[in-house]
Motif scaffolding. Structure first.
Motif: not given
Ligand code: ADE
Length: 225
Positions: A131-138
């Motif tokens: 993961s590149i961070g705690d957020y959701v990409l599309s």
């Protein structure tokens, strides 16, 4: 190093790889990147790559067959050190992981989309989840660009000043010290005297001290790692 990227949207990856550091790494022969359009491995007349989820629920799930077909094709041509799946529930990317990946010879990166991939892709095919961070990409494509950029600049010979990656933030668990260039004074703010002194050892000591101070102030968690 060779990186094969499996994606349903290859266009999203093109520009970041055709410019700057990643472009230079490829031109110098240190990095080869191949994009594989998952639709080329899709099922049926419509090259289908996703389907509704068992058990119901919104969002399509990427099917295992097209992904397995693509990965099997690649694996029949060479051995891969890692098959990475980009996903928000993977291990969070950090400099240590980038350093370690930069030493690999061949890797595959799988970009997820929609609701993600069928769990069996993760159980059977994937060796590492990032993961590149705690957020959701599309989708996993932008994360892949981040990962490839961070790894490409570590490949020996890619940076023109061979030592400069050593001074990056996060190497040695420290953030980078501040840097200055001309002019010596701007709106009352002066470049620290030590940097103008020409005294190499003192400059080095100052940089170490500032890196430590900067880290203590902004990311004390790094000092306990
Ligand atoms: N795909 C969707 N969100 C992501 C994230 N945060 N990191 C990596 N891949 C992703």
């Amino acid at each position: 190093m060779r990186i094969d990227i499996i994606t349903a949207v290859p266009e999203l990856l093109k520009s970041p790889f055709e410019n700057s550091m990643v472009k230079r790494a490829q031109e110098k022969g240190f990095l080869e990147i191949y994009l594989h359009n998952l639709h080329d491995y899709g099922k049926g007349n419509y090259n289908q790559i996703d389907d509704t989820q068992y058990g119901g629920g919104a969002g399509m799930v990427m099917m295992i067959e097209p992904i397995d077909k693509c990965i099997s094709q690649l694996q029949s041509e060479r051995k891969y050190d890692e098959i990475i799946y980009m996903t928000p529930d993977g291990e969070t990317l950090n400099q240590k992981t980038c350093n370690s990946l930069s030493l690999k010879e061949n890797i595959i990166i799988l970009c997820g989309h929609y609701k993600g991939v069928d769990q069996r892709v993760r159980d059977l095919l994937v060796t590492k989840e990032i993961s590149i961070g705690d957020y959701v990409l599309s989708g996993g494509e932008l994360g892949t660009c981040v990962l490839v950029d961070a790894v490409a600049r570590l490949l020996p010979g890619v940076l023109s000043d061979e030592t400069s990656a050593l001074y990056d933030s996060f190497q040695d668990n420290l953030l980078a010290p501040p840097v200055y260039t001309r002019p010596e004074e701007y709106k009352g703010l002066k470049v620290p005297d030590v940097l103008l002194s020409g005294h190499t050892q003192k400059i080095e000591e100052w940089r170490q001290e500032m890196a430590f101070k900067h880290t203590e102030e902004r990311r004390p968690d790094l000092l306990n790692d």
